[in-house]
Scaffold this motif. Structure first.
Motif, PDB file in Angstrom:
ATOM      1  N   ALA A 142       0.823  -1.209   0.000  1.00 31.11           N
ATOM      2  CA  ALA A 142       0.000   0.000   0.000  1.00 31.11           C
ATOM      3  C   ALA A 142       0.859   1.262   0.000  1.00 31.11           C
ATOM      4  O   ALA A 142       1.957   1.289   0.559  1.00 31.11           O
ATOM      5  CB  ALA A 142      -0.937   0.007   1.200  1.00 31.11           C
ATOM      6  N   THR A 143       0.322   2.303  -0.624  1.00 25.29           N
ATOM      7  CA  THR A 143       0.897   3.646  -0.531  1.00 25.29           C
ATOM      8  C   THR A 143       0.102   4.395   0.529  1.00 25.29           C
ATOM      9  O   THR A 143      -1.101   4.620   0.356  1.00 25.29           O
ATOM     10  CB  THR A 143       0.805   4.376  -1.871  1.00 25.29           C
ATOM     11  OG1 THR A 143       1.530   3.645  -2.863  1.00 25.29           O
ATOM     12  CG2 THR A 143       1.378   5.786  -1.761  1.00 25.29           C
ATOM     13  N   VAL A 144       0.762   4.751   1.624  1.00 22.85           N
ATOM     14  CA  VAL A 144       0.057   5.291   2.784  1.00 22.85           C
ATOM     15  C   VAL A 144       0.461   6.743   3.026  1.00 22.85           C
ATOM     16  O   VAL A 144       1.657   7.060   3.100  1.00 22.85           O
ATOM     17  CB  VAL A 144       0.334   4.455   4.047  1.00 22.85           C
ATOM     18  CG1 VAL A 144      -0.417   5.026   5.248  1.00 22.85           C
ATOM     19  CG2 VAL A 144      -0.060   2.991   3.820  1.00 22.85           C
ATOM     20  N   HIS A 145      -0.535   7.603   3.151  1.00 20.34           N
ATOM     21  CA  HIS A 145      -0.341   9.011   3.491  1.00 20.34           C
ATOM     22  C   HIS A 145      -0.978   9.288   4.848  1.00 20.34           C
ATOM     23  O   HIS A 145      -2.044   8.742   5.155  1.00 20.34           O
ATOM     24  CB  HIS A 145      -0.993   9.918   2.440  1.00 20.34           C
ATOM     25  CG  HIS A 145      -0.423   9.779   1.069  1.00 20.34           C
ATOM     26  ND1 HIS A 145       0.528  10.649   0.576  1.00 20.34           N
ATOM     27  CD2 HIS A 145      -0.671   8.862   0.091  1.00 20.34           C
ATOM     28  CE1 HIS A 145       0.841  10.274  -0.658  1.00 20.34           C
ATOM     29  NE2 HIS A 145       0.136   9.206  -0.976  1.00 20.34           N
ATOM     30  N   ALA A 146      -0.331  10.123   5.645  1.00 27.13           N
ATOM     31  CA  ALA A 146      -0.841  10.457   6.974  1.00 27.13           C
ATOM     32  C   ALA A 146      -0.750  11.963   7.182  1.00 27.13           C
ATOM     33  O   ALA A 146       0.270  12.583   6.845  1.00 27.13           O
ATOM     34  CB  ALA A 146      -0.044   9.726   8.050  1.00 27.13           C
ATOM     35  N   VAL A 147      -1.805  12.538   7.746  1.00 31.77           N
ATOM     36  CA  VAL A 147      -1.899  13.989   7.915  1.00 31.77           C
ATOM     37  C   VAL A 147      -2.028  14.322   9.395  1.00 31.77           C
ATOM     38  O   VAL A 147      -2.824  13.707  10.116  1.00 31.77           O
ATOM     39  CB  VAL A 147      -3.112  14.559   7.150  1.00 31.77           C
ATOM     40  CG1 VAL A 147      -3.213  16.075   7.357  1.00 31.77           C
ATOM     41  CG2 VAL A 147      -3.020  14.218   5.666  1.00 31.77           C
ATOM     42  N   ILE A 172       5.942   5.575   4.904  1.00 29.79           N
ATOM     43  CA  ILE A 172       4.711   6.300   4.646  1.00 29.79           C
ATOM     44  C   ILE A 172       5.072   7.746   4.335  1.00 29.79           C
ATOM     45  O   ILE A 172       6.202   8.184   4.579  1.00 29.79           O
ATOM     46  CB  ILE A 172       3.738   6.236   5.842  1.00 29.79           C
ATOM     47  CG1 ILE A 172       4.288   7.017   7.044  1.00 29.79           C
ATOM     48  CG2 ILE A 172       3.438   4.788   6.225  1.00 29.79           C
ATOM     49  CD1 ILE A 172       3.282   7.182   8.175  1.00 29.79           C
ATOM     50  N   THR A 173       4.109   8.494   3.790  1.00 32.64           N
ATOM     51  CA  THR A 173       4.314   9.910   3.519  1.00 32.64           C
ATOM     52  C   THR A 173       3.551  10.721   4.553  1.00 32.64           C
ATOM     53  O   THR A 173       2.320  10.601   4.653  1.00 32.64           O
ATOM     54  CB  THR A 173       3.829  10.283   2.112  1.00 32.64           C
ATOM     55  OG1 THR A 173       4.536   9.498   1.148  1.00 32.64           O
ATOM     56  CG2 THR A 173       4.080  11.759   1.834  1.00 32.64           C
ATOM     57  N   LEU A 174       4.282  11.511   5.332  1.00 33.95           N
ATOM     58  CA  LEU A 174       3.670  12.352   6.359  1.00 33.95           C
ATOM     59  C   LEU A 174       3.433  13.751   5.804  1.00 33.95           C
ATOM     60  O   LEU A 174       4.302  14.318   5.130  1.00 33.95           O
ATOM     61  CB  LEU A 174       4.568  12.435   7.591  1.00 33.95           C
ATOM     62  CG  LEU A 174       4.613  11.191   8.483  1.00 33.95           C
ATOM     63  CD1 LEU A 174       5.752  11.307   9.481  1.00 33.95           C
ATOM     64  CD2 LEU A 174       3.290  11.002   9.200  1.00 33.95           C
TER      65      LEU A 174
END
Length: 293
Positions: A142-147, A172-174
């Motif tokens: 999975a490609t996971v983004h977190a905000v 992951i991308t923060l």
């Protein structure tokens, strides 16, 4: 005079003190602190009948702090989500066991996706990074983004993300961002398969345990007079981000299951289901964006 003491009587006495202080789970907390001091698992404490006096003293010091209602996770420095451990401490919301149910739903949801592309996952209000990192660990494809908006919480999320990379997990991308911003993550519009969120949702003025009221950041807790301010502002963005057939799961206060379901319904979501926690209280609502993924 021996330098070793019996462990079980120490734990029982500590549990009695914790119960008298109003701690909700006195024996498990006492056992967890003992396991932390000894560097072992809680279920293996029965194999350690005696401990060194220095370890007993350290255990008693931690019990003193727990009696003062310092969160257990602040004392051990960790909290769990899925199969991973997260670093936690002052300045960030401590992940709760109840959120494991949202994680389990999200993981099952990913299994239903078509296999023609890598799943795209977004975690709004990520805090420690708990949901994002647990999902990335379980689904390395999975490609996971977190905000996250709060800079202190974002620092904890970065620390945890770096630790997971060191353990071999997919990065992951923060994102530093406000989940109520209608222009959030515009480059992901219509591309997200799964969106999860454990946002601030407690109604203003709610009476909370000292562990929460005195130690969790208030920004991570309160969601306005009805607890829905952040969720209400997020729902249009969630609808924009999800691809047709994509799904969302949102944790909420136990007074707001119907309220969150209504917000999703008004935004055009389908397959809306209210989920309880293990105590039977309303805990999270899921819905799907109409269409075919």
């Amino acid at each position: 005079m021996t330098d070793r003491v019996r462990l079980r009587p120490l734990i029982v006495a500590a549990a009695d003190r914790l119960a008298a202080a109003g701690v909700a789970s006195p024996l498990p907390d006492a056992e967890t602190l003992a396991a932390h001091v000894l560097g072992t698992e809680r279920m293996r404490l029965a194999l350690v009948p005696m401990i060194e006096r220095a370890d007993a003293d350290r255990f008693e010091q931690l019990v003193d702090r727990r009696v003062a209602r310092i969160p257990l996770q602040h004392l051990t420095g960790t909290a769990a989500m899925g199969e991973i451990e997260l670093a936690v401490g002052p300045g960030v919301f401590v992940p709760r066991p109840e959120t494991e149910l949202l994680f389990a739903w999200a993981l099952a949801q990913l299994e239903t996706l078509p296999h023609d592309h890598a799943p795209v996952v977004v975690d709004l209000c990520t805090g420690t990074g708990a949901l994002a990192l647990a999902l990335a660990h379980a689904r390395p494809d999975a490609t996971v983004h977190a905000v996250e908006l709060d800079p202190d919480a974002l620092n904890w999320a970065r620390r945890n993300a770096d630790a997971r990379i060191a353990d071999g997990d997919t990065p992951i991308t923060l994102h530093s961002g406000d989940v109520t911003d209608p222009d959030l993550l515009t480059d992901l519009s219509g591309r997200v398969d799964l969106l999860v969120s454990n946002p601030p949702y407690i109604p203003d003025g709610a009476v909370l345990d000292p562990e929460v009221a005195d130690h969790d950041p208030h920004r991570a807790l309160f969601g306005g007079s009805d607890g829905l301010d952040v969720i209400r502002a997020m729902v249009p963005t969630i609808a924009r981000l999800l691809r047709p057939g994509g799904a969302t799961g949102i944790e909420h206060d136990d007074t707001n299951g119907a309220g969150v379901a209504a917000l999703l319904s008004d935004a055009g979501f389908a397959e809306i289901v209210e989920h309880p926690d293990l105590a039977g209280k309303p805990r999270f609502v899921v819905g799907a964006k109409p269409g075919t993924a």
